[in-house]
Design a protein around this motif. Structure first.
Motif, mmCIF file in Angstrom:
data_model
loop_
_atom_site.group_PDB
_atom_site.id
_atom_site.type_symbol
_atom_site.label_atom_id
_atom_site.label_comp_id
_atom_site.label_asym_id
_atom_site.label_seq_id
_atom_site.Cartn_x
_atom_site.Cartn_y
_atom_site.Cartn_z
ATOM 1 N N UNK A 98 0.850 -1.244 -0.217
ATOM 2 C CA UNK A 98 -0.212 0.109 -0.070
ATOM 3 C C UNK A 98 0.722 1.281 -0.048
ATOM 4 N N UNK A 99 1.902 1.485 1.104
ATOM 5 C CA UNK A 99 2.521 2.378 1.097
ATOM 6 C C UNK A 99 3.484 2.645 -0.330
ATOM 7 N N UNK A 100 4.074 1.556 -0.587
ATOM 8 C CA UNK A 100 4.891 1.701 -2.005
ATOM 9 C C UNK A 100 4.100 2.334 -3.149
ATOM 10 N N UNK A 101 2.786 1.809 -3.235
ATOM 11 C CA UNK A 101 1.841 2.435 -4.386
ATOM 12 C C UNK A 101 1.545 3.615 -4.066
ATOM 13 N N UNK A 102 1.112 4.202 -3.237
ATOM 14 C CA UNK A 102 0.711 5.474 -2.721
ATOM 15 C C UNK A 102 1.685 6.649 -2.698
ATOM 16 N N UNK A 103 3.034 6.207 -2.731
ATOM 17 C CA UNK A 103 4.085 7.380 -2.745
ATOM 18 C C UNK A 103 4.091 7.886 -4.016
ATOM 19 N N UNK A 123 11.449 5.630 14.400
ATOM 20 C CA UNK A 123 12.775 4.717 14.721
ATOM 21 C C UNK A 123 13.785 4.636 13.759
ATOM 22 N N UNK A 124 13.322 4.415 12.347
ATOM 23 C CA UNK A 124 14.125 4.545 11.398
ATOM 24 C C UNK A 124 15.020 5.774 11.003
ATOM 25 N N UNK A 125 14.740 6.746 11.476
ATOM 26 C CA UNK A 125 15.126 8.113 11.617
ATOM 27 C C UNK A 125 16.019 8.276 12.565
ATOM 28 N N UNK A 126 16.199 7.295 13.623
ATOM 29 C CA UNK A 126 17.100 7.424 14.744
ATOM 30 C C UNK A 126 16.457 7.962 16.010
ATOM 31 N N UNK A 127 14.779 8.110 16.095
ATOM 32 C CA UNK A 127 14.295 8.563 17.169
ATOM 33 C C UNK A 127 13.851 7.171 18.135
ATOM 34 N N UNK A 128 14.342 7.548 19.472
ATOM 35 C CA UNK A 128 13.913 6.669 20.598
ATOM 36 C C UNK A 128 12.491 6.647 20.763
ATOM 37 N N UNK A 129 11.778 5.703 20.404
ATOM 38 C CA UNK A 129 10.247 5.449 20.653
ATOM 39 C C UNK A 129 9.875 4.654 22.089
ATOM 40 N N UNK A 152 11.090 -2.651 14.492
ATOM 41 C CA UNK A 152 12.393 -2.315 14.243
ATOM 42 C C UNK A 152 13.362 -2.753 13.138
ATOM 43 N N UNK A 153 12.850 -4.249 12.951
ATOM 44 C CA UNK A 153 13.451 -5.003 11.906
ATOM 45 C C UNK A 153 13.248 -4.410 10.429
ATOM 46 N N UNK A 154 12.039 -3.560 10.373
ATOM 47 C CA UNK A 154 11.732 -2.943 9.108
ATOM 48 C C UNK A 154 12.285 -1.576 9.004
ATOM 49 N N UNK A 155 13.297 -1.294 9.646
ATOM 50 C CA UNK A 155 14.011 0.148 9.733
ATOM 51 C C UNK A 155 14.331 0.552 8.065
ATOM 52 N N UNK A 156 15.015 -0.604 7.584
ATOM 53 C CA UNK A 156 15.613 -0.281 6.046
ATOM 54 C C UNK A 156 14.508 -0.032 5.264
ATOM 55 N N UNK A 157 13.422 -0.791 5.267
ATOM 56 C CA UNK A 157 12.303 -0.621 4.359
ATOM 57 C C UNK A 157 11.641 0.747 4.575
ATOM 58 N N UNK A 158 11.511 1.192 5.866
ATOM 59 C CA UNK A 158 11.013 2.451 6.047
ATOM 60 C C UNK A 158 11.956 3.369 5.624
ATOM 61 N N UNK A 159 13.006 3.298 5.543
ATOM 62 C CA UNK A 159 13.988 4.485 5.076
ATOM 63 C C UNK A 159 13.757 4.211 3.181
ATOM 64 N N UNK A 160 13.521 3.184 2.919
ATOM 65 C CA UNK A 160 13.431 2.811 1.370
ATOM 66 C C UNK A 160 12.154 3.695 0.824
ATOM 67 N N UNK A 161 11.094 3.600 1.638
ATOM 68 C CA UNK A 161 9.816 4.154 1.259
ATOM 69 C C UNK A 161 9.945 5.593 1.374
ATOM 70 N N UNK A 162 10.823 6.174 2.416
ATOM 71 C CA UNK A 162 10.897 7.556 2.558
ATOM 72 C C UNK A 162 11.782 8.005 1.308
ATOM 73 N N UNK A 173 10.417 10.863 -1.517
ATOM 74 C CA UNK A 173 11.470 12.107 -2.059
ATOM 75 C C UNK A 173 11.599 12.149 -3.388
ATOM 76 N N UNK A 174 11.895 11.274 -4.008
ATOM 77 C CA UNK A 174 12.120 11.209 -5.327
ATOM 78 C C UNK A 174 10.766 11.378 -6.258
ATOM 79 N N UNK A 175 9.497 11.006 -5.731
ATOM 80 C CA UNK A 175 8.425 11.077 -6.496
ATOM 81 C C UNK A 175 7.710 12.405 -5.867
ATOM 82 N N UNK A 176 8.454 13.243 -5.234
ATOM 83 C CA UNK A 176 7.959 14.440 -4.737
ATOM 84 C C UNK A 176 6.595 14.352 -3.809
#
Length: 391
Positions: free
Chosen positions: A200-205, A223-229, A236-246, A250-253
């Motif tokens: 869903x997130x991948x399509x919407x961005x 958390x993926x951006x370094x915030x202590x939650x 936490x294991x999806x931090x890389x995935x979250x950063x990829x979506x971010x 960004x690339x898609x505006x």
């Protein structure tokens, strides 16, 4: 998307197979919520008015391909007859001869399609059998359109086919929201886990201008951006995935909107002692349970400038007070803008409908989908077999 509607079909004197969703809640042998039944009434009545005989196909529960008296559609008859204001003929083992012997204006309900294991396998033999029962096929069950079953996809390819009133209404609303939307487009996506909404997130961005991420999902992005939650729900294991979506956003505006302030508590309980802090100041022993007022103010500002909103999931733990505040406030703002004609708002998904009803906002949204899985898969950009078969 191109599909025919009832208005495109000659129904006079025809036996019309109608796939409906009347998978309603039942307690002590009685329907406790007839909403789904009420929503098929326009289609059934219009078929009768056009001279057709509606033959309803539906599933009920999960009988796993075997007859189960506890999951018989017979239990829906009183609610159906009340909603349709006429009698309904129930047939357990249908044949064309039996159907042809009925009055021309009869309304028929066939027993649970899932009593056969051929239904969910989309077995061609079952589709062919169903096709013998009617002259025209109408699908009015968008909620089952993401399943390629004999009664949703197979038979649709064997008879002249069209969308019922509810299906056409749903498809038109969704087309306005993501197909050819008025921009800017805002999507609100909430819920507990990122893992359930990756597609869903991948399509919407790539399709919306602003993506609001709320609920437990937002914690994973923070958390993926370094915030202590702290002790918040977080993958936490999806931090890389979250950063990829971010990065994709960004690339898609597409602007990703995460909480600017959060409401935290030491326990997950109604009216628990709580405080509002910036994400970077979440105490180690606390958990994030809602977005704060500054976040809501920013979301409201974005909605004010938007033309289209699509909503799936709450912004916080909306089930318990006071952690429903952000969801309620944002929902009310969207409803207010919709009511005065400044916003097209489409929402769907179980928790979403419950949250918007709780906020008393659902009645003013442009469209509320009760389709659940089908709504989610459509938002993910997936082809829905029950819809494509109507093309």
């Amino acid at each position: 998307m191109a599909w025919k509607t009832l208005d495109d079909m000659d129904l006079a004197g025809k036996r019309v197979l109608v796939r409906v969703d009347i998978n309603v809640p039942v307690e002590d042998g009685k329907v406790t919520d007839a909403t789904r039944i009420e929503r098929i009434v326009p289609t059934i009545k219009d078929i009768v008015a056009a001279g057709g005989c509606p033959i309803m196909l539906a599933h009920f529960g999960r009988p796993k391909g075997q007859p189960n008296p506890d999951m018989s559609l017979r239990v829906t008859l009183p609610a159906l007859e009340q909603a349709l204001e006429t009698s309904v003929t129930f047939i357990e083992r249908p044949s064309r001869e039996e159907i042809d012997a009925l009055p021309a204006d009869a309304i028929v309900l066939i027993e649970n399609t899932r009593f056969s294991d051929m239904e969910e396998k989309n077995d061609p033999k079952m589709a062919e059998f169903l096709a013998t029962l009617g002259d025209v096929y109408v699908n009015d069950a968008f909620s089952a359109a993401h399943r390629a079953h004999a009664s949703t996809e197979g038979v649709a390819r064997l008879l002249p086919s069209a969308a019922g009133r509810l299906m056409a209404e749903e498809l038109s609303a969704l087309e306005k929201a993501l197909g050819t939307p008025a921009r800017p487009v805002v999507a609100v996506v909430g819920g507990a886990k990122v893992s359930t909404k990756l597609d869903l997130l991948g399509n919407l961005v790539g399709k919306v201008d602003h993506l609001v991420i709320g609920g437990g999902m937002a914690n994973t992005f923070l958390a993926a951006q370094g915030v202590n939650v702290g002790k918040s729900l977080c993958e936490h294991d999806l931090a890389d995935t979250a950063r990829d979506i971010l990065a994709k956003a960004h690339d898609a505006g597409c602007e990703i909107i995460l909480p600017r302030d959060v409401v935290v508590a030491r326990e997950f309980a109604a009216n628990a002692e709580n405080e509002t802090v910036v994400p970077e100041s979440v105490p180690d022993d606390a958990m994030i349970l809602d977005a704060g007022p500054e976040t809501v103010a920013y979301i409201s500002d974005v909605l004010t400038r938007a033309e289209t909103l699509i909503w799936n999931g709450p912004l916080g733990a909306f089930e318990i007070e006071p952690f429903d505040a952000a969801t309620n406030a944002a929902a009310k703002k969207a409803a207010e803008l919709t009511k005065v004609g400044k916003l097209i708002s489409v929402a769907g998904g179980g928790d979403t409908v419950a949250a918007l009803n709780k906020a008393d906002a659902a009645k003013d949204f442009t469209y509320i989908s009760t389709a659940g899985g089908a709504f989610l898969e459509w938002m993910e950009g997936k082809e829905l077999p029950g819809v494509s078969a109507l093309g």
